[in-house]
Design a protein around this motif. Structure first.
Motif, mmCIF file in Angstrom:
data_model
loop_
_atom_site.group_PDB
_atom_site.id
_atom_site.type_symbol
_atom_site.label_atom_id
_atom_site.label_comp_id
_atom_site.label_asym_id
_atom_site.label_seq_id
_atom_site.Cartn_x
_atom_site.Cartn_y
_atom_site.Cartn_z
ATOM 1 N N THR A 160 0.873 -1.169 0.000
ATOM 2 C CA THR A 160 0.000 0.000 0.000
ATOM 3 C C THR A 160 0.913 1.224 0.000
ATOM 4 O O THR A 160 2.125 1.108 -0.174
ATOM 5 N N ARG A 161 0.356 2.401 0.226
ATOM 6 C CA ARG A 161 1.177 3.610 0.168
ATOM 7 C C ARG A 161 2.239 3.644 1.266
ATOM 8 O O ARG A 161 3.367 4.069 1.033
ATOM 9 N N ARG A 162 1.882 3.219 2.477
ATOM 10 C CA ARG A 162 2.803 3.329 3.608
ATOM 11 C C ARG A 162 3.011 2.002 4.335
ATOM 12 O O ARG A 162 3.581 1.979 5.424
ATOM 13 N N SER A 163 2.552 0.915 3.763
ATOM 14 C CA SER A 163 2.744 -0.391 4.391
ATOM 15 C C SER A 163 2.862 -1.455 3.315
ATOM 16 O O SER A 163 2.652 -1.183 2.124
ATOM 17 N N LEU A 275 0.748 2.815 13.040
ATOM 18 C CA LEU A 275 -0.405 3.568 12.537
ATOM 19 C C LEU A 275 -0.499 3.466 11.017
ATOM 20 O O LEU A 275 -1.614 3.392 10.460
ATOM 21 N N ASN A 276 0.630 3.439 10.346
ATOM 22 C CA ASN A 276 0.603 3.398 8.883
ATOM 23 C C ASN A 276 -0.022 2.111 8.361
ATOM 24 O O ASN A 276 -0.842 2.144 7.437
ATOM 25 N N ALA A 334 0.839 8.553 7.999
ATOM 26 C CA ALA A 334 -0.607 8.692 7.820
ATOM 27 C C ALA A 334 -1.176 9.860 8.612
ATOM 28 O O ALA A 334 -2.191 10.450 8.220
ATOM 29 N N ASN A 335 -0.540 10.227 9.713
ATOM 30 C CA ASN A 335 -0.987 11.379 10.503
ATOM 31 C C ASN A 335 -0.340 12.686 10.052
ATOM 32 O O ASN A 335 -0.497 13.720 10.705
#
Length: 907
Positions: A160-163, A275-276, A334-335
């Motif tokens: 995915t974008r961050r994982s 969180l990502n 993500a934050n």
């Protein structure tokens, strides 16, 4: 995700909402001889990420989302720089979490993760490797699969974008293992940490960096969770190491042989890493994540649809386009949090991301333009990210690696990248701040431009100057880079109605003339004395960067007209080009083309400016087919974060953005019978070329929106309004199409270059009683008649060591204020030195003034003749013969060594 033809916006956190893109068949274009060929409807499946992993490309085959933060990809025993994987290897170190696509220096490859069976290996677990096989290996956009070890374990990866997510199919065993190497980053690991959390989670960090030898470091935090509980786990330490060596996990796969893992990374904290993955991938559905990644790639790759060609050609095209869209990649979590260039934590506003990894020297030629054209929303954020870097560090990074500046290459490429983004449709960033920052960096002494004061004083960067810092090298190449970036800044300033800055920058960009040695037709470094360094030949690399003087001879992509004239006109330049392109194009000859290295990208278009465009078409066709192959060894040099890949994509479309910061596209002829480019504003460019193939590269005729078209460039209206291009191609060159003077693409800044002085040979040493002959003169860069008058002036004096010195000078004055290049501007366009409309040129002609000079010199060194920047810059033009015929100077040293007053005047 918006519809095709609009700005791409996708989220892999809502996996179920994404589906595979579909493409409606395109009917036959108006005027086409045959029906349009079927277009590729699933380009993500056509991508083969094993291409160019060996032999120079240094790319990685593992999955990544478009511009994604994480790249979970295999690393072989012998690693490539940044990419980590060599197709010719048989052993795997593991699947590490971070990569960069072909940077040319070792980078990332943090925390390799390796599945195995049989328990903890003997010895240092951080050095353990497993065998792997290419049988059944799958490598495409968003998905990678390979069989590892014996008995074989099938490892599948997606992102995915961050994982990222892994699926590992083990044999039925109670000893299924995962080894996580904490100290195996490519450039070494300075620190590591690890913690077992509960029965199925591991958290930790690794600190590495030192990209291209720089001192800067980063820390990547990770959180990985499994859908099986551990049956055993341990953090392994070794004496004398800077942190834990590895983590070793054991699982029982007798009941369920498939083990899944989700991993998030962050450069801020381990909490953000968790969180990502929680944000992007809260569930345990590997196939859904894979489908979502596939759909995201299809949405972006389908911005350019192609029809016809062979399956191999289609696979090569979409693989190259895929590589264009990997970097710069997401840096913020993500934050919205990220570590900035000031090492502090910052937060991006909702809906925007901070990006990192800008290979500036490489990508400003064509990658940033293509990315902006296809992904204007992401490219706008990438532009804003550069401005954020400046706010934190007072510099626009020349090579932005992670959250630090790197000075491995030369020039000020962020200027061009920002201008490229804006010119090609990525305009949603703080343009006023961008212009302010760009001007500040371009006009002050700073770590990126340490030579600004010297360039202001001398008009060039003296090889014997003092620059103070930041790996400053290659004075000639650096000046040529800076002049291109000045033109890009001028373009951006002009677009924002700052005509004063535009004029100032386009004038300064003509400083290339001050290091052009017209006596040998090469760029030649200069000393503070005004002398050229001696001994320059076509194979010399002094003052150059990664190339020879023969290869740098052509690097004035914004003012071909004046450069061609300075070399003696088309009649002199075309034979030089013929010889230059006669051999391999990969730089294997110091006197031949080096189209596999970024400083020379665009030189393939040079014949368009010498009225022999069919030769550009031939060179581009050779380039497409010789330098790019659909094989693991398919690139001759580093891809440099999509730089070479973007050159291929542009060439396949039959056009190229030759001038930095400008949306002017020079024409070369397309590779596919049909190409459709979906622009960010909803318009399309349709390119019909029935019969296009490697054996039919030559343009016979061209129509633009149904009307005959002969010019060798498209102006920026093509990428804003779109249009239909209908090519007729053939196997033999049409030596008439596009050859009229008015068909030649415009140049920028010709009105600031009138003549370039020379001495040939440039430096001479005389022994007592000897005599040598030196020709002094000036090369016109106008097309209209002009008179250049010469006034000899001879003085003698002392050198710094007290010995007598003599010199002959020639003061030249141009008789005209305006040359033969009439510029047609559109209403409201500024008179800022930039060519906005079409141009009409007068015929080539020569100046008529010459003289002979006979002077005696009392010392052994005859300085080179230097152009004074304030005098001979009036007028403009394209090419011409020698305007001032060579003035003969007979220099003879006498034995009396009388001291005479020495004065120096340039001309």
């Amino acid at each position: 995700m918006k519809q095709l033809g609009r700005s791409l916006s996708f989220s892999l956190s809502s996996i179920a909402s994404l589906t595979l893109a579909t493409v409606v068949a395109v009917g036959a274009p108006t005027g086409a001889v045959a029906a349009a060929p079927p277009i590729v409807t699933d380009p993500a499946s056509v991508v083969n990420t094993l291409v160019a992993t060996t032999g120079g490309g240094n790319v990685f085959p593992g999955p990544a989302a478009p511009f994604g933060m994480i790249q979970w990809s295999p690393d072989t025993r012998r690693r490539t720089d940044g990419g980590g994987y060599r197709y010719d290897q048989t052993q795997l170190r593991g699947f590490s979490l971070t990569h960069i696509s072909g940077p040319g220096c070792g980078a990332y490859q943090d925390v390799p993760i390796l599945p195995l069976t049989g328990g903890l290996p003997a010895g240092d677990p951080g050095s353990f490797q497993e065998s792997f096989t290419h049988t059944g290996e799958v490598a495409t956009a968003g998905y990678y699969s390979v069989r590892v070890g014996s008995p074989a374990i099938t490892a599948e990866l997606t992102s995915t974008r961050r994982s990222a997510m892994g699926r590992f199919t083990f044999p039925s065993t109670t000893n299924a293992n995962i080894l996580m190497k904490l100290l195996d980053s490519q450039n070494g690991t300075m620190a590591s940490s690890a913690q077992i959390v509960g029965h199925n989670e591991v958290q930790g960090a690794a600190t590495s960096g030192h990209f291209c030898g720089a001192p800067d470091t980063y820390t990547v935090h990770f959180d990985i969770t499994f859908d099986h509980p551990f049956t055993a786990s341990q953090v392994i330490t070794e004496a004398g190491q800077p942190g834990p060596n590895s983590v070793f996990l054991t699982f029982d796969t007798t009941a369920n042989q498939v083990l899944q893992a989700k991993v998030g990374i962050s450069f801020v904290s381990v909490g953000n890493a968790k969180l990502n993955w929680q944000t992007d991938n809260p569930n345990w559905d590997f196939n859904a994540v894979r489908s979502a990644s596939h759909a995201a790639w299809n949405a972006l790759l389908s911005r350019i649809q192609i029809g016809g060609g062979t399956p191999t050609q289609q696979q090569l095209f979409y693989t190259m386009l895929y590589r264009v869209l990997l970097h710069p990649n997401i840096w913020s979590d993500a934050n919205g949090q990220y570590v900035g260039f000031d090492q502090a934590i910052h937060t991006m506003p909702a809906g925007h991301a901070q990006y990192a990894n800008y290979s500036g020297w490489d990508t400003y030629h064509s990658q940033s333009q293509l990315a902006a054209l296809l992904a204007p929303q992401e490219s706008s954020d990438q532009a804003q990210s550069l401005l954020n870097d400046y706010a934190q560090d007072n510099l626009l990074p020349p090579w932005g690696f992670a959250n630090s500046n790197n000075y491995v290459m030369v020039g000020d490429p962020a200027q061009a990248i920002l201008a490229d983004y804006y010119a090609f449709g990525a305009t949603s960033f703080d343009t006023a701040t961008a212009l302010h920052d760009m001007i500040a960096q371009a006009t002050t002494v700073n770590d990126v431009r340490p030579g600004t004061a010297m360039q202001t004083q001398y008009g060039y960067l003296p090889v014997d100057g003092s620059y103070g810092c930041c790996n400053f090298h290659g004075t000639a190449a650096t000046l040529l880079e800076d002049t291109q970036e000045d033109v890009a800044l001028a373009q951006f300033a002009s677009a924002l109605n700052d005509s004063a800055t535009a004029t100032r920058m386009v004038k300064r960009a003509q400083d290339w003339q001050n290091i052009f040695n017209a006596g040998i037709n090469l760029f030649n470094p200069k000393l503070t004395s005004g002398q050229f360094t001696s001994g320059m030949t076509p194979t010399s690399s002094d003052g150059m960067v990664e190339g020879s003087s023969a290869q740098y001879r052509w690097i004035v992509p914004f003012n071909h007209a004046s450069l061609i004239a300075a070399m003696g006109g088309n009649q002199a330049v075309n034979p030089l080009l013929d010889s230059f392109f006669s051999g391999p194009l990969d730089g294997s000859s110091d006197t031949g083309a080096f189209l596999a290295n970024e400083f020379e990208l665009g030189v393939q278009m040079f014949y368009n400016y010498t009225r022999q465009p069919w030769k550009t078409q031939a060179v581009v066709n050779r380039m497409r087919n010789e330098l790019f192959q659909d094989t693991p060894t398919g690139l001759k040099n580093n891809d440099d974060l999509g730089a070479l890949s973007s050159m291929y994509v542009w060439s396949a479309l039959g056009m190229y953005p030759t001038i930095p910061g400008s949306a002017q596209l020079d024409i070369s002829g397309p590779a596919f019978p049909l190409s459709i480019v979906h622009l960010g504003n909803g318009s399309t460019i349709t390119i019909n070329a029935p019969g296009a193939s490697p054996s039919n590269p030559y343009i016979q005729s061209l129509k633009f929106n149904g009307h005959p078209y002969h010019q060798l460039w498209f102006d920026p209206s093509l990428i804003t309004g779109g249009g239909t291009l209908d090519y007729a191609l053939g196997s033999a060159p049409n030596t008439f199409w596009g050859t009229a003077p008015q068909d030649t693409p415009p140049s920028y800044g010709t009105q600031y270059v009138a003549a370039i002085g020379f001495a040939s040979p440039d430096n001479q040493i005389l022994t007592p009683g000897s005599a040598k002959t030196v020709s002094l003169g000036a090369q016109s860069t106008w097309t209209s008649p002009q008179t250049i008058s010469g006034q000899p002036d001879s003085h003698a004096g002392e050198r710094d060591d007290g010995q007598p010195r003599g010199a002959v000078h020639l003061d030249l004055t141009s008789n005209d204020q305006v040359g033969g290049h009439a510029i047609q501007r559109r209403n409201g366009e500024p008179d800022d030195g930039l060519v906005h409309g079409q141009s009409r040129r007068a015929s080539e002609c020569a100046g008529d003034d010459h003289g002979r000079i006979h002077r005696r010199a009392r010392d052994g060194i005859v300085p080179a003749v230097v152009v004074d920047r304030g005098q001979c810059r009036q007028g403009c033009g394209r090419s011409g013969a020698r305007a001032a015929r060579r003035a003969l100077a007979v220099l003879q040293q006498r034995g009396d060594h009388r001291r005479q007053r020495h004065g120096r005047r340039g001309f």
